[in-house]
Design a protein around this motif. Structure first.
Motif, PDB file in Angstrom:
ATOM      1  N   LEU A 102       0.830  -1.198   0.000  1.00  7.84           N
ATOM      2  CA  LEU A 102       0.000   0.000   0.000  1.00  7.84           C
ATOM      3  C   LEU A 102       0.870   1.255   0.000  1.00  7.84           C
ATOM      4  N   ASN A 103       1.443   1.559  -1.131  1.00  2.00           N
ATOM      5  CA  ASN A 103       2.370   2.681  -1.270  1.00  2.00           C
ATOM      6  C   ASN A 103       1.747   3.977  -0.762  1.00  2.00           C
ATOM      7  N   ALA A 104       2.587   4.803  -0.123  1.00  2.00           N
ATOM      8  CA  ALA A 104       2.064   5.984   0.548  1.00  2.00           C
ATOM      9  C   ALA A 104       2.835   7.254   0.203  1.00  2.00           C
ATOM     10  N   HIS A 105       2.186   8.396   0.374  1.00  2.00           N
ATOM     11  CA  HIS A 105       2.779   9.688   0.064  1.00  2.00           C
ATOM     12  C   HIS A 105       2.327  10.686   1.111  1.00  2.00           C
ATOM     13  N   ALA A 106       3.266  11.405   1.723  1.00  2.46           N
ATOM     14  CA  ALA A 106       2.924  12.281   2.832  1.00  2.46           C
ATOM     15  C   ALA A 106       3.168  13.752   2.517  1.00  2.46           C
ATOM     16  N   ALA A 154      11.439   9.606   9.602  1.00  3.41           N
ATOM     17  CA  ALA A 154      11.833   8.543   8.668  1.00  3.41           C
ATOM     18  C   ALA A 154      10.611   7.944   7.976  1.00  3.41           C
ATOM     19  N   ILE A 155       9.554   7.744   8.736  1.00  2.00           N
ATOM     20  CA  ILE A 155       8.319   7.209   8.156  1.00  2.00           C
ATOM     21  C   ILE A 155       7.750   8.198   7.142  1.00  2.00           C
ATOM     22  N   ALA A 156       7.717   9.478   7.500  1.00  2.00           N
ATOM     23  CA  ALA A 156       7.200  10.498   6.586  1.00  2.00           C
ATOM     24  C   ALA A 156       8.012  10.512   5.291  1.00  2.00           C
ATOM     25  N   GLU A 157       9.333  10.431   5.398  1.00  2.00           N
ATOM     26  CA  GLU A 157      10.181  10.414   4.202  1.00  2.00           C
ATOM     27  C   GLU A 157       9.918   9.170   3.360  1.00  2.00           C
ATOM     28  N   MET A 158       9.754   8.031   4.020  1.00  2.00           N
ATOM     29  CA  MET A 158       9.482   6.799   3.297  1.00  2.00           C
ATOM     30  C   MET A 158       8.135   6.884   2.565  1.00  2.00           C
ATOM     31  N   LEU A 159       7.132   7.426   3.228  1.00  2.00           N
ATOM     32  CA  LEU A 159       5.820   7.541   2.604  1.00  2.00           C
ATOM     33  C   LEU A 159       5.862   8.449   1.374  1.00  2.00           C
ATOM     34  N   VAL A 160       6.678   9.462   1.432  1.00  2.00           N
ATOM     35  CA  VAL A 160       6.866  10.310   0.253  1.00  2.00           C
ATOM     36  C   VAL A 160       7.539   9.493  -0.852  1.00  2.00           C
ATOM     37  N   ALA A 161       8.559   8.724  -0.487  1.00  2.00           N
ATOM     38  CA  ALA A 161       9.317   7.944  -1.472  1.00  2.00           C
ATOM     39  C   ALA A 161       8.447   6.891  -2.162  1.00  2.00           C
ATOM     40  N   ILE A 162       7.443   6.385  -1.458  1.00  4.05           N
ATOM     41  CA  ILE A 162       6.634   5.321  -2.062  1.00  4.05           C
ATOM     42  C   ILE A 162       5.283   5.795  -2.596  1.00  4.05           C
ATOM     43  N   ASN A 163       5.093   7.105  -2.706  1.00  2.00           N
ATOM     44  CA  ASN A 163       3.983   7.727  -3.450  1.00  2.00           C
ATOM     45  C   ASN A 163       2.564   7.366  -3.029  1.00  2.00           C
ATOM     46  N   PHE A 164       2.191   7.636  -1.800  1.00  2.84           N
ATOM     47  CA  PHE A 164       0.860   7.254  -1.336  1.00  2.84           C
ATOM     48  C   PHE A 164      -0.284   7.979  -2.046  1.00  2.84           C
ATOM     49  N   LYS A 165      -0.214   9.287  -2.138  1.00  9.05           N
ATOM     50  CA  LYS A 165      -1.331  10.024  -2.741  1.00  9.05           C
ATOM     51  C   LYS A 165      -1.546   9.605  -4.189  1.00  9.05           C
ATOM     52  N   GLN A 166      -0.476   9.413  -4.917  1.00  8.30           N
ATOM     53  CA  GLN A 166      -0.613   8.958  -6.303  1.00  8.30           C
ATOM     54  C   GLN A 166      -1.235   7.569  -6.338  1.00  8.30           C
ATOM     55  N   MET A 167      -0.794   6.691  -5.439  1.00  5.81           N
ATOM     56  CA  MET A 167      -1.345   5.337  -5.383  1.00  5.81           C
ATOM     57  C   MET A 167      -2.823   5.376  -5.020  1.00  5.81           C
ATOM     58  N   MET A 168      -3.204   6.247  -4.081  1.00  3.33           N
ATOM     59  CA  MET A 168      -4.612   6.352  -3.695  1.00  3.33           C
ATOM     60  C   MET A 168      -5.449   6.835  -4.874  1.00  3.33           C
ATOM     61  N   SER A 169      -4.928   7.791  -5.614  1.00  2.00           N
ATOM     62  CA  SER A 169      -5.654   8.292  -6.775  1.00  2.00           C
ATOM     63  C   SER A 169      -5.819   7.192  -7.821  1.00  2.00           C
ATOM     64  N   GLN A 170      -4.745   6.422  -8.056  1.00  2.00           N
ATOM     65  CA  GLN A 170      -4.816   5.309  -9.002  1.00  2.00           C
ATOM     66  C   GLN A 170      -5.782   4.237  -8.503  1.00  2.00           C
ATOM     67  N   MET A 171      -5.730   3.970  -7.218  1.00  2.78           N
ATOM     68  CA  MET A 171      -6.622   2.970  -6.658  1.00  2.78           C
ATOM     69  C   MET A 171      -8.070   3.436  -6.769  1.00  2.78           C
ATOM     70  N   GLY A 172      -8.297   4.731  -6.568  1.00  8.07           N
ATOM     71  CA  GLY A 172      -9.641   5.271  -6.727  1.00  8.07           C
ATOM     72  C   GLY A 172     -10.156   5.073  -8.141  1.00  8.07           C
TER      73      GLY A 172
END
Length: 192
Positions: free
Chosen positions: A14-18, A36-54
């Protein structure tokens, strides 16, 4: 498509973006781990993934509505069933827009970010989180993010074909056993 997306979420984390700024993580996470978690979530693109999942979930809406309306109207007369199907079709576009908007709603995205941050906080050490971030910032990690949906699209039909017959068999056998037990108990109850 819904199955594809759900499996993709499990397989690829569940890729994430913060980008939204403050990321809520549990109080037990240190300031360094939260960062570190916030940086990782940016690196794995959560908002983009959520938009694609939508977008993917939106495509699943017509089938889901058709199945539910069929189940809900099974006991009605055929002409009433047809009216219900027509009404459901007329409402389809609105439902699809609402589902698509849900995955872009800032409150929902923040809630999903929080859920993911808490899960990563619980399951990974700060060193592991940093390694994950490093991987997803690498060329291979970036390629993983961009090709994961295509990989799932290519492999899901075969994966489902492999597992679906066994899964259906388990479900059918469980239902048959429940019916048989229910009928046995019904026969054992003395008539009043």
């Amino acid at each position: 498509m819904l199955r594809h997306l759900m499996v993709a979420m499990c397989v690829f984390g569940l890729n994430a973006h913060a980008q939204s700024g403050a990321l809520a993580t549990p109080a037990t996470a240190s300031v360094e781990k939260k960062a570190a978690i916030a940086e990782m979530l940016v690196a794995i693109n959560f908002k983009q993934m959520m938009s694609q999942m939508g977008s993917g979930m939106t495509q699943a809406v017509p089938q889901a509505i058709a199945q539910i309306t069929t189940q809900l109207s099974m006991t009605l007369a055929p002409e009433e069933q047809a009216k219900i199907r027509d009404e459901a079709k007329a409402s389809m576009a609105t439902a699809m827009q609402e589902v698509g908007a849900l995955y872009n709603d800032p409150d929902i995205v923040r809630g999903m970010e929080d859920i993911m941050a808490r899960a990563y906080n619980k399951q990974f050490s700060i060193a592991e989180i940093k390694h994950i971030t490093t991987f997803y910032k690498s060329d291979a990690g970036k390629k993983m993010l961009t090709t994961a949906p295509q990989l799932m699209q290519e492999t899901m039909p075969e994966l489902m074909a492999l597992i679906a017959p066994k899964m259906n068999e388990i479900i059918a056998n469980t239902a048959k056993k429940a019916v048989a037990k229910g009928e046995t108990k019904k026969r054992d109850i003395p008539a009043k």
